[in-house]
Design a protein around this motif. Structure first.
Motif, mmCIF file in Angstrom:
data_model
loop_
_atom_site.group_PDB
_atom_site.id
_atom_site.type_symbol
_atom_site.label_atom_id
_atom_site.label_comp_id
_atom_site.label_asym_id
_atom_site.label_seq_id
_atom_site.Cartn_x
_atom_site.Cartn_y
_atom_site.Cartn_z
ATOM 1 N N LEU A 29 0.792 -1.227 0.000
ATOM 2 C CA LEU A 29 0.000 0.000 0.000
ATOM 3 C C LEU A 29 0.826 1.281 0.000
ATOM 4 N N GLN A 30 2.084 1.213 0.382
ATOM 5 C CA GLN A 30 2.865 2.436 0.470
ATOM 6 C C GLN A 30 3.023 3.113 -0.888
ATOM 7 N N HIS A 31 2.921 2.348 -1.973
ATOM 8 C CA HIS A 31 3.077 2.929 -3.312
ATOM 9 C C HIS A 31 1.831 3.666 -3.777
ATOM 10 N N VAL A 32 0.685 3.367 -3.168
ATOM 11 C CA VAL A 32 -0.570 3.999 -3.601
ATOM 12 C C VAL A 32 -1.224 4.815 -2.497
ATOM 13 N N ALA A 33 -0.606 4.893 -1.336
ATOM 14 C CA ALA A 33 -1.232 5.562 -0.189
ATOM 15 C C ALA A 33 -1.558 7.025 -0.489
ATOM 16 N N LEU A 34 -0.575 7.787 -0.911
ATOM 17 C CA LEU A 34 -0.807 9.207 -1.168
ATOM 18 C C LEU A 34 -1.694 9.409 -2.394
ATOM 19 N N LEU A 35 -1.449 8.653 -3.442
ATOM 20 C CA LEU A 35 -2.291 8.734 -4.644
ATOM 21 C C LEU A 35 -3.745 8.464 -4.297
ATOM 22 N N GLY A 36 -4.004 7.364 -3.628
ATOM 23 C CA GLY A 36 -5.374 6.976 -3.312
ATOM 24 C C GLY A 36 -6.073 7.922 -2.356
ATOM 25 N N THR A 37 -5.395 8.299 -1.284
ATOM 26 C CA THR A 37 -6.057 9.199 -0.337
ATOM 27 C C THR A 37 -6.288 10.573 -0.949
ATOM 28 N N ALA A 38 -5.360 11.042 -1.770
ATOM 29 C CA ALA A 38 -5.553 12.342 -2.421
ATOM 30 C C ALA A 38 -6.729 12.302 -3.401
ATOM 31 N N LEU A 39 -6.833 11.244 -4.195
ATOM 32 C CA LEU A 39 -7.944 11.145 -5.142
ATOM 33 C C LEU A 39 -9.270 10.928 -4.415
ATOM 34 N N GLY A 40 -9.248 10.166 -3.334
ATOM 35 C CA GLY A 40 -10.460 10.016 -2.524
ATOM 36 C C GLY A 40 -10.889 11.342 -1.921
ATOM 37 N N ALA A 41 -9.907 12.148 -1.525
ATOM 38 C CA ALA A 41 -10.213 13.471 -0.977
ATOM 39 C C ALA A 41 -10.860 14.361 -2.032
ATOM 40 N N VAL A 42 -10.405 14.256 -3.270
ATOM 41 C CA VAL A 42 -11.017 15.043 -4.346
ATOM 42 C C VAL A 42 -12.495 14.668 -4.482
ATOM 43 N N ILE A 43 -12.785 13.388 -4.484
ATOM 44 C CA ILE A 43 -14.184 12.943 -4.597
ATOM 45 C C ILE A 43 -14.993 13.447 -3.402
ATOM 46 N N GLY A 44 -14.393 13.458 -2.222
ATOM 47 C CA GLY A 44 -15.101 13.928 -1.033
ATOM 48 C C GLY A 44 -15.247 15.433 -0.956
ATOM 49 N N LEU A 45 -14.270 16.167 -1.454
ATOM 50 C CA LEU A 45 -14.261 17.623 -1.283
ATOM 51 C C LEU A 45 -15.021 18.402 -2.343
ATOM 52 N N VAL A 46 -15.014 17.932 -3.564
ATOM 53 C CA VAL A 46 -15.653 18.713 -4.634
ATOM 54 C C VAL A 46 -17.165 18.703 -4.411
ATOM 55 N N PRO A 47 -17.740 19.869 -4.196
ATOM 56 C CA PRO A 47 -19.166 19.930 -3.857
ATOM 57 C C PRO A 47 -20.068 19.942 -5.093
ATOM 58 N N ASP A 48 -19.826 19.012 -5.995
ATOM 59 C CA ASP A 48 -20.607 18.902 -7.217
ATOM 60 C C ASP A 48 -21.368 17.589 -7.182
ATOM 61 N N ARG A 49 -22.668 17.668 -7.295
ATOM 62 C CA ARG A 49 -23.540 16.497 -7.295
ATOM 63 C C ARG A 49 -23.611 15.867 -5.894
ATOM 64 N N ALA A 50 -24.509 14.911 -5.782
ATOM 65 C CA ALA A 50 -24.679 14.191 -4.519
ATOM 66 C C ALA A 50 -23.471 13.273 -4.301
ATOM 67 N N PRO A 51 -23.156 12.962 -3.053
ATOM 68 C CA PRO A 51 -22.013 12.075 -2.801
ATOM 69 C C PRO A 51 -22.110 10.744 -3.551
ATOM 70 N N TRP A 52 -23.293 10.154 -3.613
ATOM 71 C CA TRP A 52 -23.410 8.865 -4.307
ATOM 72 C C TRP A 52 -23.129 9.018 -5.801
ATOM 73 N N GLU A 53 -23.485 10.149 -6.384
ATOM 74 C CA GLU A 53 -23.217 10.367 -7.809
ATOM 75 C C GLU A 53 -21.727 10.506 -8.070
ATOM 76 N N ARG A 54 -21.033 11.169 -7.169
ATOM 77 C CA ARG A 54 -19.582 11.304 -7.313
ATOM 78 C C ARG A 54 -18.905 9.945 -7.169
ATOM 79 N N VAL A 55 -19.343 9.160 -6.185
ATOM 80 C CA VAL A 55 -18.732 7.848 -5.946
ATOM 81 C C VAL A 55 -19.027 6.902 -7.107
ATOM 82 N N VAL A 56 -20.273 6.869 -7.567
ATOM 83 C CA VAL A 56 -20.619 5.992 -8.693
ATOM 84 C C VAL A 56 -19.860 6.432 -9.951
ATOM 85 N N GLY A 57 -19.729 7.735 -10.166
ATOM 86 C CA GLY A 57 -18.946 8.222 -11.298
ATOM 87 C C GLY A 57 -17.494 7.772 -11.192
#
Length: 192
Positions: A29-57
């Motif tokens: 996991l050390q090779h993807v830790a920062l990549l994954g958490t940063a991209l997950g943060a983008v999905i969580g932070l961008v206030p566009d659409r409902a959370p389920w729509e962002r996750v499904v997208g």
């Protein structure tokens, strides 16, 4: 401001947790830790659409890119042209889903999903394309775990980010309609 600091601190802790889980369970996991958490943060932070729509997208883009790797491994030549054809197929599929859902599944979220699997797996794939069936599930689950923890760390901040932008915009004299995320879609009725 305080929420952003707390959210950033939680995100940093979650990144460390991902690395710790990798060490604890013998995962890579050390090779993807920062990549994954940063991209997950983008999905969580961008206030566009409902959370389920962002996750499904996100998941749709992730799946399309994984299918792109499968096409490269099974059908396409291992050349620049093969990579280009796979990339075009993935991007057209993302655009088609975005258009078919009237951008309810945002294109940007799908592209974040594409970036997650490509960032986590491209080097491994390039070194051994014939091991796709063995290596890709490992890369996918590793980065998805990191993305999930990054999303959880920041998902509660998305609404406050939008509220902060609304406050800043009101202070600058910009109209509220300019804040509407639906007005800023890559594909809208105006561009079709």
């Amino acid at each position: 401001m305080r929420k952003n600091v707390v959210g950033g601190f939680i995100l940093a802790v979650m990144t460390a947790v991902v690395i710790g889980l990798g060490n604890l369970f013998g995962l890579d996991l050390q090779h993807v830790a920062l990549l994954g958490t940063a991209l997950g943060a983008v999905i969580g932070l961008v206030p566009d659409r409902a959370p389920w729509e962002r996750v499904v997208g996100f998941l749709a883009g992730f799946a399309f890119a994984w299918i792109g790797f499968a096409l490269r491994a099974a059908l396409l030549p291992d050349t620049d042209a093969g990579v280009a054809v796979a990339a075009i197929i993935v991007l057209v599929a993302c655009m088609a889903v975005s258009v078919a859902t009237a951008t309810r599944l945002p294109l940007w979220a799908m592209l974040v999903g594409v970036a997650a699997i490509v960032g986590a797996y491209e080097d491994t794939y390039s070194n051994a394309p014939s091991l796709f069936l063995h290596e890709s599930p490992t890369a996918a689950t590793n980065v998805l775990l990191a993305v999930a923890l990054g999303y959880l760390a920041t998902a509660f901040l998305g609404a406050s980010v939008f509220a902060n932008r609304a406050h800043e915009t009101a202070a600058n004299g910009t109209s509220a309609s300019e804040l509407d995320p639906a007005q800023d879609d890559l594909v809208s009725e105006k561009t079709l």
